[in-house]
Write a protein that holds these residues in place. Structure first.
Motif, PDB file in Angstrom:
ATOM      1  N   LEU A 124      21.243 -23.313  -4.896  1.00  0.00           N
ATOM      2  CA  LEU A 124      21.181 -24.110  -6.121  1.00  0.00           C
ATOM      3  C   LEU A 124      19.803 -24.065  -6.765  1.00  0.00           C
ATOM      4  O   LEU A 124      19.682 -24.078  -7.990  1.00  0.00           O
ATOM      5  N   MET A 125      18.764 -23.965  -5.944  1.00  0.00           N
ATOM      6  CA  MET A 125      17.420 -23.867  -6.494  1.00  0.00           C
ATOM      7  C   MET A 125      17.270 -22.563  -7.281  1.00  0.00           C
ATOM      8  O   MET A 125      16.697 -22.546  -8.378  1.00  0.00           O
ATOM      9  N   PHE A 126      17.797 -21.451  -6.742  1.00  0.00           N
ATOM     10  CA  PHE A 126      17.710 -20.178  -7.458  1.00  0.00           C
ATOM     11  C   PHE A 126      18.654 -20.130  -8.667  1.00  0.00           C
ATOM     12  O   PHE A 126      18.354 -19.484  -9.664  1.00  0.00           O
ATOM     13  N   SER A 127      19.797 -20.804  -8.566  1.00  0.00           N
ATOM     14  CA  SER A 127      20.741 -20.763  -9.683  1.00  0.00           C
ATOM     15  C   SER A 127      20.291 -21.632 -10.853  1.00  0.00           C
ATOM     16  O   SER A 127      20.822 -21.495 -11.963  1.00  0.00           O
ATOM     17  N   LEU A 128      19.323 -22.521 -10.635  1.00  0.00           N
ATOM     18  CA  LEU A 128      18.783 -23.298 -11.747  1.00  0.00           C
ATOM     19  C   LEU A 128      18.100 -22.392 -12.769  1.00  0.00           C
ATOM     20  O   LEU A 128      18.166 -22.655 -13.979  1.00  0.00           O
ATOM     21  N   ALA A 129      17.463 -21.325 -12.292  1.00  0.00           N
ATOM     22  CA  ALA A 129      16.833 -20.380 -13.219  1.00  0.00           C
ATOM     23  C   ALA A 129      17.881 -19.692 -14.083  1.00  0.00           C
ATOM     24  O   ALA A 129      17.685 -19.520 -15.296  1.00  0.00           O
TER      25      ALA A 129
ATOM     26  N   PHE B  48      23.408 -27.375 -16.131  1.00  0.00           N
ATOM     27  CA  PHE B  48      22.061 -27.524 -15.592  1.00  0.00           C
ATOM     28  C   PHE B  48      21.863 -28.895 -14.955  1.00  0.00           C
ATOM     29  O   PHE B  48      21.314 -29.012 -13.856  1.00  0.00           O
ATOM     30  N   ILE B  49      22.328 -29.936 -15.624  1.00  0.00           N
ATOM     31  CA  ILE B  49      22.194 -31.297 -15.085  1.00  0.00           C
ATOM     32  C   ILE B  49      22.995 -31.460 -13.793  1.00  0.00           C
ATOM     33  O   ILE B  49      22.510 -32.032 -12.808  1.00  0.00           O
TER      34      ILE B  49
ATOM     35  N   ILE C 196      21.182 -29.776 -10.931  1.00  0.00           N
ATOM     36  CA  ILE C 196      20.065 -30.582 -10.434  1.00  0.00           C
ATOM     37  C   ILE C 196      20.580 -31.684  -9.516  1.00  0.00           C
ATOM     38  O   ILE C 196      20.023 -31.933  -8.441  1.00  0.00           O
ATOM     39  N   ILE C 197      21.654 -32.350  -9.916  1.00  0.00           N
ATOM     40  CA  ILE C 197      22.232 -33.417  -9.082  1.00  0.00           C
ATOM     41  C   ILE C 197      22.724 -32.846  -7.758  1.00  0.00           C
ATOM     42  O   ILE C 197      22.499 -33.436  -6.691  1.00  0.00           O
ATOM     43  N   ALA C 198      23.395 -31.692  -7.792  1.00  0.00           N
ATOM     44  CA  ALA C 198      23.888 -31.073  -6.569  1.00  0.00           C
ATOM     45  C   ALA C 198      22.738 -30.622  -5.676  1.00  0.00           C
ATOM     46  O   ALA C 198      22.796 -30.754  -4.449  1.00  0.00           O
ATOM     47  N   PHE C 199      21.674 -30.089  -6.283  1.00  0.00           N
ATOM     48  CA  PHE C 199      20.500 -29.676  -5.514  1.00  0.00           C
ATOM     49  C   PHE C 199      19.890 -30.867  -4.787  1.00  0.00           C
ATOM     50  O   PHE C 199      19.587 -30.789  -3.588  1.00  0.00           O
TER      51      PHE C 199
ATOM     52  N   ASN D 219      28.783 -23.958 -26.386  1.00  0.00           N
ATOM     53  CA  ASN D 219      28.299 -23.215 -25.225  1.00  0.00           C
ATOM     54  C   ASN D 219      26.973 -23.770 -24.728  1.00  0.00           C
ATOM     55  O   ASN D 219      26.746 -23.861 -23.526  1.00  0.00           O
ATOM     56  N   ARG D 220      26.096 -24.125 -25.651  1.00  0.00           N
ATOM     57  CA  ARG D 220      24.803 -24.675 -25.241  1.00  0.00           C
ATOM     58  C   ARG D 220      24.975 -26.052 -24.600  1.00  0.00           C
ATOM     59  O   ARG D 220      24.313 -26.381 -23.612  1.00  0.00           O
ATOM     60  N   GLY D 221      25.880 -26.860 -25.122  1.00  0.00           N
ATOM     61  CA  GLY D 221      26.153 -28.163 -24.511  1.00  0.00           C
ATOM     62  C   GLY D 221      26.726 -28.025 -23.115  1.00  0.00           C
ATOM     63  O   GLY D 221      26.358 -28.767 -22.197  1.00  0.00           O
ATOM     64  N   ALA D 222      27.623 -27.045 -22.921  1.00  0.00           N
ATOM     65  CA  ALA D 222      28.176 -26.804 -21.587  1.00  0.00           C
ATOM     66  C   ALA D 222      27.098 -26.285 -20.643  1.00  0.00           C
ATOM     67  O   ALA D 222      27.088 -26.633 -19.455  1.00  0.00           O
TER      68      ALA D 222
END
Length: 136
Positions: free
Chosen positions: A88-93, A31-32, A35-38, A23-26
């Motif tokens: 995407l900026m808000f979903s990074l949190a 997250f990565i 960031i790319i999509a953002f 789960n942590r790897g997913a």
């Protein structure tokens, strides 16, 4: 098989707990990718919004100026990319929250629904419109 502690055939207690490493790897991969999509939506909105071109029409002497606000399709493209970029900026949190607490399930389901909506918005902004719809 009497009693509350009886197990069904095929069940085992070994490995029944969820693996937090997967789960942590997913969550880190999520997250990565966010960031790319953002960065992709930010760059495409900036590139389209700041473009000013001079294009030859029939000859070199007859040119016209093209900007993103000349056609509603281009304007919608910039607005859709900007909305998705802010989302995407808000979903990074929330993605960082999923890395820290890998067993959160309800927030992941909500995130999937919003991701689907943003994907539909981004796709509709990228699809070119037929000329009949631009004239109305």
């Amino acid at each position: 098989m009497k009693g509350a502690a009886a197990m069904e055939i095929g069940e085992s207690k070994i490995g029944s707990a969820p693996r937090s490493g997967v789960n942590r790897g997913a969550a880190i991969l999520d997250f990565i990718l966010r960031i790319i999509a953002f960065l992709g939506t930010l760059v495409s909105a900036i590139a389209m919004g700041t473009t000013r071109e001079r294009l030859p029409f029939f000859t070199q002497f007859l040119q016209f100026r093209a900007e993103y606000d000349d056609l509603p399709t281009f304007t919608f493209f910039v607005v859709a990319n900007s909305i998705v970029c802010v989302y995407l900026m808000f979903s990074l949190a929330l993605s960082i929250f999923h890395i820290l607490r890998s067993h959160a399930k309800n927030s992941r389901i909500i995130l999937i629904f919003f991701d689907t909506g943003m994907l539909a918005l981004l796709t509709s902004g990228a699809v070119p419109r037929p000329p009949q719809l631009l004239c109305t």
